[in-house]
Design an enzyme around this catalytic site. Structure first.
Site, PDB file in Angstrom:
ATOM      1  N   ASP A   1      53.732  48.590  51.713  1.00  0.00           N
ATOM      2  CA  ASP A   1      52.597  47.893  51.122  1.00  0.00           C
ATOM      3  C   ASP A   1      52.555  48.228  49.639  1.00  0.00           C
ATOM      4  O   ASP A   1      53.139  49.227  49.197  1.00  0.00           O
ATOM      5  CB  ASP A   1      51.277  48.288  51.792  1.00  0.00           C
ATOM      6  CG  ASP A   1      50.173  47.263  51.539  1.00  0.00           C
ATOM      7  OD1 ASP A   1      50.471  46.220  50.927  1.00  0.00           O
ATOM      8  OD2 ASP A   1      49.019  47.503  51.937  1.00  0.00           O
TER       9      ASP A   1
ATOM     10  N   GLU B   1      54.853  42.693  42.369  1.00  0.00           N
ATOM     11  CA  GLU B   1      54.645  42.802  43.821  1.00  0.00           C
ATOM     12  C   GLU B   1      55.941  43.072  44.556  1.00  0.00           C
ATOM     13  O   GLU B   1      56.018  43.921  45.425  1.00  0.00           O
ATOM     14  CB  GLU B   1      54.002  41.507  44.340  1.00  0.00           C
ATOM     15  CG  GLU B   1      53.993  41.375  45.848  1.00  0.00           C
ATOM     16  CD  GLU B   1      53.011  42.311  46.516  1.00  0.00           C
ATOM     17  OE1 GLU B   1      53.290  42.736  47.645  1.00  0.00           O
ATOM     18  OE2 GLU B   1      51.995  42.630  45.914  1.00  0.00           O
TER      19      GLU B   1
ATOM     20  N   ASP C   1      53.762  44.480  54.501  1.00  0.00           N
ATOM     21  CA  ASP C   1      52.438  43.903  54.310  1.00  0.00           C
ATOM     22  C   ASP C   1      52.309  43.387  52.879  1.00  0.00           C
ATOM     23  O   ASP C   1      53.026  43.815  51.977  1.00  0.00           O
ATOM     24  CB  ASP C   1      51.361  44.962  54.579  1.00  0.00           C
ATOM     25  CG  ASP C   1      49.997  44.345  54.843  1.00  0.00           C
ATOM     26  OD1 ASP C   1      49.884  43.111  54.743  1.00  0.00           O
ATOM     27  OD2 ASP C   1      49.058  45.099  55.141  1.00  0.00           O
TER      28      ASP C   1
ATOM     29  N   HIS D   1      49.698  51.587  52.884  1.00  0.00           N
ATOM     30  CA  HIS D   1      48.553  51.128  52.083  1.00  0.00           C
ATOM     31  C   HIS D   1      47.759  52.314  51.547  1.00  0.00           C
ATOM     32  O   HIS D   1      47.400  52.341  50.353  1.00  0.00           O
ATOM     33  CB  HIS D   1      47.663  50.238  52.949  1.00  0.00           C
ATOM     34  CG  HIS D   1      46.348  49.903  52.318  1.00  0.00           C
ATOM     35  ND1 HIS D   1      46.215  48.957  51.317  1.00  0.00           N
ATOM     36  CD2 HIS D   1      45.094  50.404  52.531  1.00  0.00           C
ATOM     37  CE1 HIS D   1      44.948  48.881  50.944  1.00  0.00           C
ATOM     38  NE2 HIS D   1      44.250  49.744  51.662  1.00  0.00           N
TER      39      HIS D   1
END
Length: 907
Positions: free
Chosen positions: A684, A718, A750, A882
């Site tokens: 993530d 990203e 993710d 995350h």
């Protein structure tokens, strides 16, 4: 070629030849079965559903392939066909689209080499002509995608369950077309509204429906020219004559993927016809707002509307949404901040305003605030298109009949990037907004932390499944009653079906949770084992022999009570904890905490606990930065307020003890996994701002999938560049722990949107594959993407009632993506509101996993997040990644020490 066949079959041409060949192949098969002693009257498996002439060709080719050695017994009509060419190289019509009943798992992601071109033959010509006839049956099917079959990724395990989804089927009238045109203006017109007015002029003259994006693309339901056609229009206000040239580009089929943009424009017009106002991407009914006066808030109901071509055809997804606006405008907030503290007014105002979103009621638009212009006021002027100078006061009075009350207030700045006509480059444009007429949207952090505010807001935003279904039916009724909306759809040959879809789903088996001493407990129907966790030992305990608790003078009692309670409660968990060293800080200054961390923590200490009198992000970030980067040690920061409630302090301390055990490398529970030698990874990315993204990478280290290796890297976008380093380190650690490399690697990613899927497949998957090649491993890779921000909603139908589906519910057909291997999973139990399913996309698979294996694995992994004794929405490795990325991006802001890499220090 001979016509073949006798009697009624004569004169049917090549079709008769193929039918005769098929009959003789059946006869040959029957004779072979009799020779082998198999009775001819035994029941045969039911053949797949017929697809017309393509099935006949497919069956013929398969039988010819199985019987190529016995071709000498064929009749002259069959011999005259060059069958060896057909046998050796099947035609593309047979190979390119496998029947779903035959192929049950995705092979295209594995196959990288293109299929060789087949040898030309008379049979090939027949197949191609028959395929062309199939395409030409509908006048609207004009593209190659018209004959492309949807893929299936359907499992079978679990018990059946009746489901409903928030999808409405769109029915397309036969023979309708979509014609794409390019629009050019001479002279060039920059303003979008002026371009639209000019196109509307010529379309009114032609009495034709149209969809125009305001740029250069125009869609019409009819063909008005084969090449191009020029019209003349008058630019209102300037009396300028403009030539509008419409150039024909191509005809599209209504079901084409390329038409999705058209459908969304179409339903945007439908929403406007129903008097919905667009805010952001969604549409809201401003006429039916719900007021919350005690908090100066109002809630607008609305819908998220999207159209896509899914596995079972064209679907409209309709999801209930809410927009929270404050009745307070930006000017009132600025006055409030100024009155509270005039000395720090500008600094506080920037902190509250930057990044927030405002709504302007005069044009029903939302804007993000990028700056506050203290030296610009509504009295200042700006240039108009005709070269005049006009003040903001005059502009709003003339254009919107709004009188600005305070001419000396500062202005708000919004930046936006727009495409320059005739260029691919974008340029930044500035838009000044008046605070007095700019209303604040959303909730502040203070509001979110206020239980009363959130409870009052939830009365309107927390919608039950039954309420969502009712809203959907109300929307459909409104569309049917609205003549304008019906006309918009009818002009393009579209019709909305009567209701949403009812679908069969499956519920996976309940998982068994394994605690210490091999004690096994069922997760239960609610997938919750909080009580079992408190009454059983952890699977792997790390004893604490040396630890320190820091506190201020006002929290002395809390510190001593916390230390003694930790020692008493840990025994029931199977953990031995010695008495802590209590260290009192002279004050609450950030510098004091930094000094004590550097000087009072000993090398033998395993964990440092900080009991702080208040929540301060600067102090928290400092502690985490020092403990995780400069001085690697597990740390726990506790707000003394959480220890001040006698009735809850026992359960709170118990949870802290479990969390500390994980931070030291221990594990709390596990599940039974029916495989060995697999490594599960989670990815993530945290976005803290421009050039401040952090990628978190987590990989399992043992057979029970309970220990994890974690790495975090700073990146600038990203789609990260650091996966080679992360996977290399994970493989080396896995081999050190398990004495061999993994046989399979499952990577669950993710934070990837639909627009990034192709790039991820080409770029990120390639990085992982190159690492395996560098290690010269035969390890195979499966890459799965997880999407949480979706509009899909699933409802269970039980005894006529609509409710949330139970944990483990799977939906993997009908509303899944047409050309992706994907499914929806509801892993957690939700008692309030409506559950949000999670969307899984198998983007790359060389592990040859069937759908049941992937679905069951993802559901199992949702049980392994040690911060919550129940299932979570995403697989645990993704949630760990995350938490890791957010901790590094928000607090540590440096690469964590490698001494902590094998511990869940970020929980």
């Amino acid at each position: 070629m001979a016509s073949g066949g006798d009697g009624p079959s004569r004169g049917r041409g090549r079709g008769a030849t193929m039918l005769a060949a098929l009959e003789r192949m059946k006869e040959k098969e029957r004779l072979d079965r009799e020779q082998l002693g198999v009775r001819g009257d035994e029941p045969k498996p039911e053949p797949p559903k017929g697809l017309g002439r393509s099935v006949m060709l497919k069956t013929l080719h398969s039988r010819l392939g199985m019987r190529k050695d016995a071709s000498t017994s064929a009749t002259p009509a069959v011999v005259s066909e060059p069958t060896p060419a057909v046998v050796s190289e099947p035609t593309p019509a047979v190979v390119s689209q496998p029947t779903p009943a035959v192929v049950s798992r995705p092979t295209p992601a594995v196959v990288s080499k293109p299929t060789p071109a087949p040898t030309r033959s008379a049979e090939t010509d027949v197949t191609e002509k028959m395929a062309k006839l199939e395409v030409s049956d509908s006048a609207s099917q004009v593209s190659d995608s018209a004959v492309k079959e949807p893929v299936q990724y359907k499992g079978s395990s679990g018990k059946p369950i009746r489901l409903s989804a928030n999808y409405i089927r769109l029915e397309v009238a036969k023979g309708r077309g979509v014609f794409e045109y390019e629009v050019k203006f001479s002279p060039e017109i920059d303003a979008k509204n002026q371009r639209m007015r000019l196109v509307n002029q010529i379309m009114r003259e032609m009495e034709s429906a149209k969809l125009f994006d305001g740029g250069h693309l125009l869609y019409l339901p009819t063909k008005i020219t084969d090449t191009q056609k020029t019209f003349k229009g008058i630019l209102q206000g300037d009396d300028l004559e403009v030539e509008i040239t419409i150039i024909f580009k191509k005809q599209k089929r209504l079901g084409d993927r390329e038409c999705i943009h058209l459908y969304n424009i179409l339903f945007k017009r439908v929403m406007h016809a129903l008097l919905f106002i667009q805010m952001g991407r969604n549409y809201f009914d401003t006429g039916h707002r719900n007021l919350i006066p005690q908090h100066k808030l109002e809630v607008y109901p609305g819908f998220a509307v999207s159209v896509d071509e899914l596995e079972d055809g064209l679907m409209l997804c309709l999801d209930t949404q809410h927009r929270v606006l404050r009745t307070q405008n930006a000017y009132e907030l600025l006055k409030e901040l100024h009155s509270s503290n005039a000395r720090t007014f500008k600094e506080t105002a920037l902190k509250n305003m930057l990044g927030s979103c405002v709504f302007t009621r005069y044009n029903n638009k939302t804007y993000r605030i990028d700056d506050v212009l203290w030296d610009v006021t509504p009295k200042d002027t700006f240039p108009t298109r005709d070269g005049r100078q006009i003040s903001f006061l005059e502009y709003y009075k003339a254009q919107h009949n709004i009188i600005i009350q305070d001419p000396d207030q500062p202005m708000l700045l919004h930046r936006k990037s727009v495409v320059v006509p005739g260029s691919l480059e974008k340029e930044d444009r500035m838009l000044c907004l008046v605070p007095e007429i700019s209303y604040l949207t959303g909730l502040t952090d203070t509001m979110r932390s206020d239980y009363k505010v959130m409870k009052d807001v939830a009365e309107y935003t927390r919608v039950t499944p039954q309420q969502r279904i009712s809203s959907l039916k109300t929307y459909l009724d409104n569309v049917r009653k609205c003549e304008k909306a019906q006309m918009i759809l009818a002009e393009w040959g579209l019709r909305i079906s009567e209701g949403n879809l009812d679908l069969p789903g499956r519920q996976l088996e309940t998982e068994q949770i394994i605690f210490g001493d091999s004690v096994t407990k069922s997760a239960g129907p609610g997938a919750d084992w909080n009580r079992d966790l408190a009454n059983n030992k952890v699977t792997y305990a790390v004893d604490i022999h040396s630890w320190v608790v820091f506190h201020t003078a006002q929290d002395t009692k809390y510190a001593h009570d916390f230390g003694s309670l930790m020692c008493r409660l840990a025994g029931s968990l199977g953990i031995k904890i010695a008495n802590p060293r209590i260290d009192k800080l002279p004050n609450d200054n950030t510098a004091t905490y930094a000094n004590y961390v550097k000087t009072r923590i000993q090398k033998t200490d395993q964990v440092a606990v900080f009991i702080c009198p208040s929540i301060r992000s600067d102090r928290y970030n400092l502690i985490k930065n020092l403990c995780c980067s400069a001085l690697p040690i597990a740390s726990q920061v506790i707000n003394s307020r959480t220890l001040s409630k006698p009735d809850k302090v026992r359960s709170i301390v118990l949870k802290i003890a479990l969390q500390i055990n994980c931070k030291l490398g221990g594990t709390l529970w596990t599940l039974k996994f029916p495989f060995k030698g697999w490594m599960i990874c989670g990815i993530d990315v945290y976005h803290g701002g421009p050039s401040q993204s952090v990628c978190g990478f987590v990989a399992s280290l043992n057979e029970s999938i309970s220990r994890w290796h974690s790495r975090a890297f700073h990146q600038t976008k990203e789609l990260g560049d650091f996966y080679k380093r992360a996977l290399t380190a994970a493989l080396e650690r896995y081999k050190a722990e398990c004495f061999s490399f993994p046989s399979k690697i499952i990577i669950i990613r993710d934070g990837v949107g639909d627009g990034q899927l192709d790039h991820v497949k080409r770029y990120e998957v390639e990085q992982f594959e190159s690492v395996l090649q560098a290690f010269q491993l035969t390890t195979t890779l499966c890459f799965v993407v997880v999407q949480k921000r979706i509009s899909t909603r699933m409802f269970a139908i039980r005894s006529g009632k609509v409710e949330n589906p139970p944990p483990g519910t799977i939906l993997d057909h009908t509303v899944t993506r047409r050309y992706l291997y994907d499914f929806f999973l509801v892993p957690q139990n939700v008692r309030q509101g409506t559950v949000n399913p999670t969307h899984y996309i198998v983007l790359h698979d060389k592990c040859n996993l069937n759908p049941d294996h992937v679905q069951r694995l993802c559901y199992k992994l949702c049980h392994l997040y040690y911060n919550w004794p129940g299932t979570i929405r995403v697989p645990a490795p993704c949630q760990y990644a995350h938490k890791l990325a957010a901790m590094v991006g928000q607090s540590v802001k440096a690469e964590p020490s490698l001494e902590l890499a094998d511990k869940l220090w970020y929980l």
